[in-house]
Design an enzyme around this catalytic site. Sequence first.
Site, short mmCIF file in Angstrom:
data_model
loop_
_atom_site.label_atom_id
_atom_site.label_comp_id
_atom_site.label_asym_id
_atom_site.label_seq_id
_atom_site.Cartn_x
_atom_site.Cartn_y
_atom_site.Cartn_z
CD GLU A 1 -22.93 -33.89 6.04
OE1 GLU A 1 -22.59 -33.56 4.89
OE2 GLU A 1 -23.38 -35.03 6.34
NE ARG B 1 -2.13 -57.61 22.72
CZ ARG B 1 -2.12 -56.80 21.67
NH1 ARG B 1 -2.37 -57.30 20.47
NH2 ARG B 1 -1.87 -55.52 21.79
#
Length: 500
Positions: free
Chosen positions: A142, A121
Site C-alpha cells: 500500500e 557494542r
Amino acid sequence: MQMNSVWKLSLGLLLLSSVIGSFAELDFGHCETLVKKWADSSSSREEHVNKDKRSLKDLLFFLHVPRTGGRTYFHCFLRKLYDSSEECPRSYDKLHFNPRKEKCKLLATHDDYSLMAKLPRERTSVMTIVRDPIARVLSTYEFSVEVAARFLVHPNLTSASRMSSRIRKSNVISTLDIWPWKYLVPWMREDLFARRDARKLKEVVIIEDDNPYDMEEMLMPLHKYLDAPTAHDIIHNGATFQIAGLTNNSHLSEAHEVRHCVQKFKSLGESVLQVAKRRLDSMLYVGLTEEHRESASLFANVVGSQVLSQVVPSNATAKIKALKSEASVTISETGSDKSNIQNGTSEVTLNKAEAKSGNMTVKTLMEVYEGCITHLRKSQGTRRVNSLKRITPANFTRGTRTRVPKEVIQQIKSLNNLDVELYKYAKVIFAKEHELVSNKLISSSKRSIVDLPSELKSVLGEMGEEKLWKFVPVALMLLLIVLFFLFVNAKRRRTSKVKI
C-alpha cells in the site's frame, strides 16, 4: 544399430542427470557451510555482549523495521526524550558518521543489524518493533503505491524522474533516499506510469472490480507484486533478514550470498531465524505494532524512564523536552495539488515547541505521546487521501484488506515463513517484559503506603491490587470530608469563645 544409438543416448542422459544432480548437491553443500559459518560467527560475537540488557547504555540504536509504526515512535517518543544535539547524523541508507568518534546518544535508522559491527557494542542498546507479517507485507504494498502515485502529477515518467532528482534538498530526508523505498517506489512508479499510458490509448476504460488489490487497469495487482523478484529480495522475510543483518542494504560482504542461499534452500532458514531470535532476546525493548497502547506504555516505562533518570535538571540547560501535545507537523506533499507540486517524495519536518524541563515523568511522557500521534496520524491520513485520488477508484483502508483472497493471504504466510515464527517469538518476549514491568509498578505502589498507620497498612495489605486502586479515591474523599468537619468545628469553637 538403432538400439545402440538409443542405448548411447540413454547413457548420455543418465550421465547428464548425474552431473546436474551432483552440481545441485554441491550447491546445497556450499550454501549449508556458508550459512553455518555465518551463524556461528554471529553467535560468537554476541556471546559476552548485553549481559544486563535491561540497562540503557550510552547509545540507543533504534533498528526500524519498515511499516511497523517506527516513525511514530521516533517523532512522538524519541524526539521528545533526546535533544537534537544528541541525535546521530541520519543514516537511512548507509552510515554517514564515525560512531566511535561521535558522542551522540540516539541512532534511528532502517539499517539492518549488521550496523552493530561498526558501533561500540558494549556501549550500545538496541530496540525494535515487530509486526504481524501479513499486515506488514500488505502495508508495504500500500505504501509503495501511495508514494509512487504522488509522481502522477507529472505528464510522464521522464519528467517525474528529472524533477525529483533536481529538487532533492540536502537538509531534508526524501522517501527516495530511504531503504527499502529507494528500490520499491521507483519500481512501482514505473508500473503506474505504464498503466496510465495504456489507459490513454483506450477510448473507454471499464473497471469491473472494485477490489484495490486486484485492479489491473490502475496498478500492479497484489499477487503479481508478491511474485516479483524485487519482492523476494527485499520484502519477504524482511524482518528476519533485517534483524539478522542480511538485507540487500547490509554492511556484511557475505550477506547477499547467505540471503540467496536461504531463499534457495528453505531448510537453511532455521539458522538465520535462530540468530534473529537471539538478537531479539538481547534487545532493551521489543514492541509489537498490534499491541499499540501496551507497547507504548512498556516503552515509556522501560526506555523512557531510564532516559529521564539520566537527565540532571538545571534552570538553563535541562535536556528533557516537555513538548506541547499538538506538535506542529509540516508536510511537503509529493505531487500535491498546485501549492506543493514540487517533487515525487514525501518530506516531513517536525517543528518542535520546546519547553525544557527537568520534571518530566513517565506519565507526562505518555500524555505528550498521545497528543503527538493524534496529530501525526491526521497528517498521514490527509497525505494518503491526496496521493490515492490520482488512481481513483483504487483506495486502501482497513476495511478493504478483507477483500484480499484467502489464497493470497496463504501465499504471504508461505513466503514469509521465517517472519511468522519470529513474530510468534516476539510476542512471547513482549508478554514476559510486560508482566515484569507490571509487577514492578505494583511493587512500587505497595511501597507508597509504607508511611501509613500500621492498622491501615494491614487493611490495605489484605486487599487485592484491583480493590486497592478502587479504594484510593474513596479514601481521599473521606479524608477531605473529615478535614472539612474539623475545620468547621474549629471555627465554631473560636466563635463561641468570642461570644463569652
